[in-house]
Design a protein around this motif. Structure first.
Motif, PDB file in Angstrom:
ATOM      1  N   VAL A   1      11.625   1.856  -2.130  1.00  0.00           N
ATOM      2  CA  VAL A   1      10.192   1.598  -1.971  1.00  0.00           C
ATOM      3  C   VAL A   1       9.931   0.804  -0.693  1.00  0.00           C
ATOM      4  CG1 VAL A   1       8.184   0.449  -2.973  1.00  0.00           C
ATOM      5  CG2 VAL A   1       9.758   1.718  -4.446  1.00  0.00           C
ATOM      6  N   ALA A   2      10.797  -0.159  -0.387  1.00  0.00           N
ATOM      7  CA  ALA A   2      10.626  -0.963   0.824  1.00  0.00           C
ATOM      8  C   ALA A   2      10.753  -0.102   2.084  1.00  0.00           C
ATOM      9  CB  ALA A   2      11.645  -2.096   0.851  1.00  0.00           C
ATOM     10  N   LEU A   3      11.678   0.843   2.083  1.00  0.00           N
ATOM     11  CA  LEU A   3      11.823   1.742   3.233  1.00  0.00           C
ATOM     12  C   LEU A   3      10.610   2.670   3.348  1.00  0.00           C
ATOM     13  CD1 LEU A   3      15.615   2.604   2.923  1.00  0.00           C
ATOM     14  CD2 LEU A   3      14.535   1.468   4.872  1.00  0.00           C
ATOM     15  N   ALA A   4      10.112   3.147   2.203  1.00  0.00           N
ATOM     16  CA  ALA A   4       8.917   3.999   2.222  1.00  0.00           C
ATOM     17  C   ALA A   4       7.713   3.229   2.748  1.00  0.00           C
ATOM     18  CB  ALA A   4       8.642   4.545   0.823  1.00  0.00           C
ATOM     19  N   ASP A   5       7.619   1.943   2.412  1.00  0.00           N
ATOM     20  CA  ASP A   5       6.514   1.118   2.905  1.00  0.00           C
ATOM     21  C   ASP A   5       6.559   0.937   4.422  1.00  0.00           C
ATOM     22  OD1 ASP A   5       5.442   0.833   0.407  1.00  0.00           O
ATOM     23  OD2 ASP A   5       6.233  -1.181   0.049  1.00  0.00           O
TER      24      ASP A   5
END
Length: 384
Positions: free
Chosen positions: A151-155
């Protein structure tokens, strides 16, 4: 001077920029546009949708109305959506698999034509970066680390997908908050998405209370299908939630994803650190590069503001030193991290600026900027 009369070609040009929400490709390229008409200031667009579901179709219609509504002279957009028929589904499935349509002038052996196309692993020579999140044993929070890192990479604006390869202990559908099962176009699986991350998991094909009692060959085949029968699209990252230990699945992953970079998750106590070292040793045996250590449950911050090291201290740093890789992150023990995993609301998504959210955001930034792969891959380079 009166405004120019809108033309069908103008509407078609606008539709070419509209992406199907789940496949992320132009609806014109996918063969979804069945007809376009312009009647005065009104545009009528007929579409054929490959996947069921009211929400995706509502989003598709919204995108079409928004795009066509920007055509000069168009004041109203009517969208009619129907299901694709069987022939259209088969043709789209071939397109997603990269199979060229048959040439009607070519003589083809009938038996050969009935054979399904050979499966292709898209991650052996693609530019997608593969991160395998591994641990020596269960219970160290590997799946929650995988979920929140994805999720952090997608953000950060990256195109991210995850494979829940922990076949026996699948948990990522719940943790990521996936509400819908995968779609199916012909024999192509379309992974669902939540919090910006696409996911495929055994959890979509087995109940949570069902035991997966499979031997090595069946597990190997299932993982192969996860990688080759799924339409992933263009990805920046594929994050793999590895099963704990050093068994058959880990060997299969090494075979299917020879470019994977390994992140080893441990907890602070020395016993966990020694077990995690075995996962790193296996990665070395199968020629996968360990790029860093992540220490989970590093401390608990009490109401008094003091840090309490409930599981000891130093295990992650010691393991990183032994492996000669950096200690990439120390993740605090926070109840909200566990609660978010239970209810499908990853803590990075709901509290990105909190103590744990900041740790995962810093980890994603470091992986995305500093720790770039040292090996260079060129799919056009062939060695004889």
């Amino acid at each position: 001077m009166p405004a120019a009369k809108p033309e069908v070609l103008d509407v078609q040009a606008a539709l070419a920029a509209v992406e199907e929400p789940e496949l992320r490709r132009s609806i014109v390229e996918l063969g979804m546009v069945q007809g376009v008409a312009v009647d005065g200031r009104t545009a009528v667009v007929a579409l054929a949708a490959p996947l069921p579901g009211d929400a995706p179709r509502a989003e598709l219609s919204r995108r079409v109305v928004e795009a066509v509504g920007q055509v000069p002279g168009i004041e109203r957009v009517d969208v009619d959506v129907r299901d694709m028929d069987d022939d259209e589904i088969v043709a789209l499935g071939r397109l997603l698999k990269g199979v060229a349509p048959p040439n009607p002038l070519q003589v083809v052996d009938a038996a050969a034509a009935r054979q399904p196309p050979e499966r292709v692993n898209p991650f052996t020579d693609s530019r997608t970066r593969v991160l395998a999140v591994s641990s020596g044993k269960g219970g160290v929070g590997k799946s929650s680390v995988t979920t929140n890192l994805a999720v952090a990479l997608a953000d950060r604006g990256r195109r991210v997908a995850a494979v829940d390869a922990d076949v026996w202990g699948f948990s990522m559908p719940r943790m990521l908050g996936v509400a819908a099962p995968p779609g199916l176009i012909d024999d192509v699986i379309v992974p669902p998405e939540a919090n910006g991350v696409r996911l495929i998991s055994m959890g979509f094909f087995a109940r949570e209370d069902q035991a997966v009692i499979w031997r090595g060959p069946m597990l190997h085949k299932a993982l192969e299908q996860f990688l080759t029968d799924v339409y992933w699209g263009e990805l920046d990252y594929l994050i793999v939630d590895m099963p704990p230990g050093t068994g058959d699945i880990s060997l299969s992953i090494a075979q299917f994803l020879p470019r994977a970079e390994v992140l080893v998750v441990t907890t602070p106590q020395p016993a966990a650190q020694r077990v995690a070292q075995r996962a790193a040793a296996m990665a070395e045996k199968v020629d996968l590069q360990v790029i860093g250590v992540i220490e989970n449950m590093s401390w608990f911050t009490g109401d008094d503001g003091k840090r309490y090291e409930l599981f000891g201290a130093g295990g992650g740093e010691e393991l990183a030193g032994e492996l000669d890789v950096p200690l990439l992150a120390q993740i605090p023990l926070v109840p909200a991290l566990r609660i978010g995993g239970d209810v499908g609301r990853p803590i990075v998504a709901v509290d990105p600026d909190g103590e744990v959210g900041q740790v995962f955001r810093a980890l994603a930034e470091r992986l995305d900027t500093d720790l770039v792969p040292k090996r260079i891959y060129n799919p056009e380079l062939k060695l004889n």
